[in-house]
Design a protein around this motif. Structure first.
Motif, PDB file in Angstrom:
ATOM      1  N   TYR A  18      49.295  37.648  98.089  1.00 26.43           N
ATOM      2  CA  TYR A  18      48.222  36.879  98.001  1.00 26.43           C
ATOM      3  C   TYR A  18      47.285  36.971  99.322  1.00 26.43           C
ATOM      4  CZ  TYR A  18      44.626  33.076  97.816  1.00 26.43           C
ATOM      5  OH  TYR A  18      43.329  32.382  97.947  1.00 26.43           O
ATOM      6  N   PHE A  66      51.365  30.141  99.199  1.00 30.62           N
ATOM      7  CA  PHE A  66      51.675  30.993  97.907  1.00 30.62           C
ATOM      8  C   PHE A  66      53.333  31.316  97.870  1.00 30.62           C
ATOM      9  CE2 PHE A  66      51.859  34.822  95.046  1.00 30.62           C
ATOM     10  CZ  PHE A  66      50.857  34.206  93.859  1.00 30.62           C
ATOM     11  N   THR A  80      41.822  34.286  89.519  1.00 27.33           N
ATOM     12  CA  THR A  80      42.956  33.529  89.781  1.00 27.33           C
ATOM     13  C   THR A  80      42.961  33.381  91.080  1.00 27.33           C
ATOM     14  OG1 THR A  80      43.967  35.796  89.702  1.00 27.33           O
ATOM     15  CG2 THR A  80      44.243  34.184  87.832  1.00 27.33           C
ATOM     16  N   LYS A  81      42.567  34.195  91.974  1.00 27.38           N
ATOM     17  CA  LYS A  81      42.580  33.965  93.471  1.00 27.38           C
ATOM     18  C   LYS A  81      41.950  32.772  93.647  1.00 27.38           C
ATOM     19  CE  LYS A  81      43.886  38.368  95.449  1.00 27.38           C
ATOM     20  NZ  LYS A  81      43.849  39.256  96.668  1.00 27.38           N
ATOM     21  N   ILE A  84      43.989  29.677  93.364  1.00 33.00           N
ATOM     22  CA  ILE A  84      44.997  29.503  94.377  1.00 33.00           C
ATOM     23  C   ILE A  84      44.375  29.175  95.447  1.00 33.00           C
ATOM     24  CG2 ILE A  84      46.595  30.971  95.438  1.00 33.00           C
ATOM     25  CD1 ILE A  84      46.763  32.707  92.896  1.00 33.00           C
ATOM     26  N   CYS A 116      52.384  28.495  91.373  1.00 37.10           N
ATOM     27  CA  CYS A 116      51.611  29.939  91.718  1.00 37.10           C
ATOM     28  C   CYS A 116      51.777  30.631  90.323  1.00 37.10           C
ATOM     29  CB  CYS A 116      52.374  30.367  92.693  1.00 37.10           C
ATOM     30  SG  CYS A 116      52.167  29.396  94.340  1.00 37.10           S
ATOM     31  N   LEU A 119      49.102  29.408  87.850  1.00 30.96           N
ATOM     32  CA  LEU A 119      47.675  29.765  88.564  1.00 30.96           C
ATOM     33  C   LEU A 119      47.212  31.332  88.577  1.00 30.96           C
ATOM     34  CD1 LEU A 119      47.333  27.327  91.343  1.00 30.96           C
ATOM     35  CD2 LEU A 119      46.364  27.053  89.145  1.00 30.96           C
ATOM     36  N   LYS A 120      48.228  32.158  88.694  1.00 33.55           N
ATOM     37  CA  LYS A 120      47.997  33.324  88.840  1.00 33.55           C
ATOM     38  C   LYS A 120      47.976  34.094  87.565  1.00 33.55           C
ATOM     39  CE  LYS A 120      50.390  37.696  90.870  1.00 33.55           C
ATOM     40  NZ  LYS A 120      50.350  38.546  89.815  1.00 33.55           N
TER      41      LYS A 120
END
Length: 231
Positions: A18, A66, A80-81, A84, A116, A119-120
């Motif tokens: 990440y 992350f 997605t970033k 996060i 994570c 979310l990713k």
């Protein structure tokens, strides 16, 4: 000068997928890892609780928080970033998991990785593996309630993986996925689904390379039938 005794764990360098921060994490030397047996859902039982490689599967970036495994893809879906950053990195209090881990440390790292992965929008097959290992660790702790909770989550992800076929190209074959769905269904008490998925494994026996899995599915299917007729 005495030779230093070889330790089970050694440092390995990892780059956060990440934030690109480089950090060290522990990994166990293969010669210290001894499996005594496997459960029917493939949980390995180790000779020593101190030499359990499951504890070190997850990499936790000390900078951004992350958390990921070697199964995570390097690419991030659009948006997605940002998720996060908002939900993990901006709230992260620096915590170092680079030393030797206890079972509590391991549980925390898997929970972080599960969050994570969600979310990713990681592959369902990868997320399932995280939940499955959480269930295994809770089994080691003899915490039935939490084990069942994570077995249910793992099964949900395995079902999603089967319907989206995102397991293709991974180490998890279709037969293994079907078997695991059946096996987790038994463990959470859903015998109807278990019977269905074990039957699907048995039906594929002619093209199956993994004949041991077909045999295991047949045994489990028979156990369910015997239990039902005994009622």
């Amino acid at each position: 000068m005495e030779l230093e005794e070889l330790q089970p764990a050694f440092d390995r360098k990892v780059e956060c997928i990440y934030c690109k921060n480089k950090f060290t994490t522990k990994k166990l030397r293969a010669q210290f890892v001894k499996v005594t047996e496997y459960d029917t859902d493939f949980r390995p039982q180790y000779e020593s609780d101190h030499a359990n490689p499951l504890f070190y599967n997850i990499f936790v970036c000390p900078e951004c928080g992350f958390s990921f495994s070697e199964d995570f893809t390097k690419t991030f879906a659009p948006g997605t970033k940002k998720q996060i950053e908002e939900k993990i990195a901006s709230k992260w209090t620096k915590h170092d998991y680079s030393g030797e881990r206890t079972i509590i440390d391991a549980l925390n790292t898997y929970k972080l990785a599960g969050y994570c992965a969600t979310l990713k929008k990681e592959k369902h097959i990868t997320t399932a593996g995280i939940y499955m290992r959480l269930a295994w660790l809770y089994r080691q702790k003899k915490d039935d309630e939490q084990e069942i909770r994570f077995l249910k989550l793992a099964r949900k992800e395995y079902l999603e993986s089967y319907s989206t076929e995102d397991f293709k190209g991974t180490q998890v074959t279709e037969i293994r996925l079907l078997y695991l769905t059946g096996e987790l269904s038994v463990r959470i008490g859903d015998m109807a689904t278990a019977t269905k998925y074990f039957s699907m494994v048995i039906e594929k026996q002619k093209q199956a390379v993994e004949t041991k899995l077909v045999e295991m599915a047949r045994e489990r299917w028979q156990e369910i039938r015997d239990r039902q007729t005994a009622k």
